[in-house]
Design a protein around this motif. Structure first.
Motif, PDB file in Angstrom:
ATOM      1  N   ASN A  34       0.825  -1.207   0.000  1.00 49.35           N
ATOM      2  CA  ASN A  34       0.000   0.000   0.000  1.00 49.35           C
ATOM      3  C   ASN A  34       0.857   1.253   0.000  1.00 49.35           C
ATOM      4  OD1 ASN A  34      -2.378  -1.437  -0.020  1.00 49.35           O
ATOM      5  ND2 ASN A  34      -2.635  -1.358   2.202  1.00 49.35           N
ATOM      6  N   ARG A  35       1.937   1.226   0.748  1.00 49.20           N
ATOM      7  CA  ARG A  35       2.851   2.370   0.793  1.00 49.20           C
ATOM      8  C   ARG A  35       3.497   2.600  -0.573  1.00 49.20           C
ATOM      9  NH1 ARG A  35       5.401   5.410   4.728  1.00 49.20           N
ATOM     10  NH2 ARG A  35       7.488   6.085   4.163  1.00 49.20           N
ATOM     11  N   PHE A  89       2.270   1.691  -3.486  1.00 47.99           N
ATOM     12  CA  PHE A  89       1.218   2.157  -4.385  1.00 47.99           C
ATOM     13  C   PHE A  89       0.941   3.642  -4.157  1.00 47.99           C
ATOM     14  CE2 PHE A  89      -3.307   2.942  -5.224  1.00 47.99           C
ATOM     15  CZ  PHE A  89      -3.342   2.646  -6.570  1.00 47.99           C
ATOM     16  N   ASN A  90       0.857   4.053  -2.903  1.00 49.93           N
ATOM     17  CA  ASN A  90       0.606   5.468  -2.600  1.00 49.93           C
ATOM     18  C   ASN A  90       1.745   6.356  -3.090  1.00 49.93           C
ATOM     19  OD1 ASN A  90      -1.827   4.862  -1.417  1.00 49.93           O
ATOM     20  ND2 ASN A  90      -1.000   4.791   0.652  1.00 49.93           N
ATOM     21  N   GLU A  91       2.979   5.880  -2.984  1.00 50.42           N
ATOM     22  CA  GLU A  91       4.111   6.657  -3.489  1.00 50.42           C
ATOM     23  C   GLU A  91       4.022   6.836  -4.995  1.00 50.42           C
ATOM     24  OE1 GLU A  91       7.629   4.664  -2.206  1.00 50.42           O
ATOM     25  OE2 GLU A  91       7.405   5.323  -0.128  1.00 50.42           O
ATOM     26  N   LYS A  92       3.604   5.786  -5.709  1.00 48.19           N
ATOM     27  CA  LYS A  92       3.462   5.897  -7.162  1.00 48.19           C
ATOM     28  C   LYS A  92       2.369   6.886  -7.531  1.00 48.19           C
ATOM     29  CE  LYS A  92       5.107   1.295  -8.311  1.00 48.19           C
ATOM     30  NZ  LYS A  92       4.753  -0.024  -8.850  1.00 48.19           N
ATOM     31  N   ILE A  93       1.264   6.868  -6.800  1.00 51.47           N
ATOM     32  CA  ILE A  93       0.159   7.788  -7.078  1.00 51.47           C
ATOM     33  C   ILE A  93       0.598   9.232  -6.827  1.00 51.47           C
ATOM     34  CG2 ILE A  93      -2.140   8.506  -6.294  1.00 51.47           C
ATOM     35  CD1 ILE A  93      -2.154   5.995  -8.007  1.00 51.47           C
ATOM     36  N   VAL A  94       1.291   9.465  -5.731  1.00 51.32           N
ATOM     37  CA  VAL A  94       1.757  10.822  -5.417  1.00 51.32           C
ATOM     38  C   VAL A  94       2.772  11.285  -6.444  1.00 51.32           C
ATOM     39  CG1 VAL A  94       3.075  12.170  -3.742  1.00 51.32           C
ATOM     40  CG2 VAL A  94       1.236  10.686  -2.971  1.00 51.32           C
TER      41      VAL A  94
END
Length: 106
Positions: free
Chosen positions: A83-84, A86-91
């Protein structure tokens, strides 16, 4: 399992160790891994009383992850790391600016 980027400056030491544990996949957890896991568990337990309210919830979440790890269950840690990532990729995608974009005006 896909290899995770290991950027200590962005992740911090605890997240970097989590990534190594998840990538290692050795069962059962070795003694050195248990010692490191016990250290982070203790650090998050002691930190619950001293952290700011914003970080207290994340410390409680990481404490539960380390408790599960010491019990032999790496799935909460794997979910947290995925999840971390994935969130880094989105940001990163949200803040990436295309300089050649005519609407941007450069």
């Amino acid at each position: 399992m896909a290899p995770y980027s290991k950027n200590l400056a962005n992740d911090g030491f605890e997240i970097s160790v989590m990534k190594r544990f998840v990538e290692d996949e050795t069962q059962p957890i070795s003694l050195p891994q248990r010692i490191v896991g016990g250290y982070f568990l203790l650090a998050n337990i002691l930190g619950d009383a001293t952290y700011f309210l914003v970080t207290r919830d994340s410390a409680e979440e990481r404490r539960a992850i380390w408790q599960a790890c010491l019990g032999g269950d790496l799935s909460p840690m794997r979910n947290y790391v995925e999840n971390r990532a994935f969130n880094e990729k989105i940001v990163d995608a949200a803040f990436k600016i295309d300089i050649d974009d005519p609407l941007f005006g450069l």
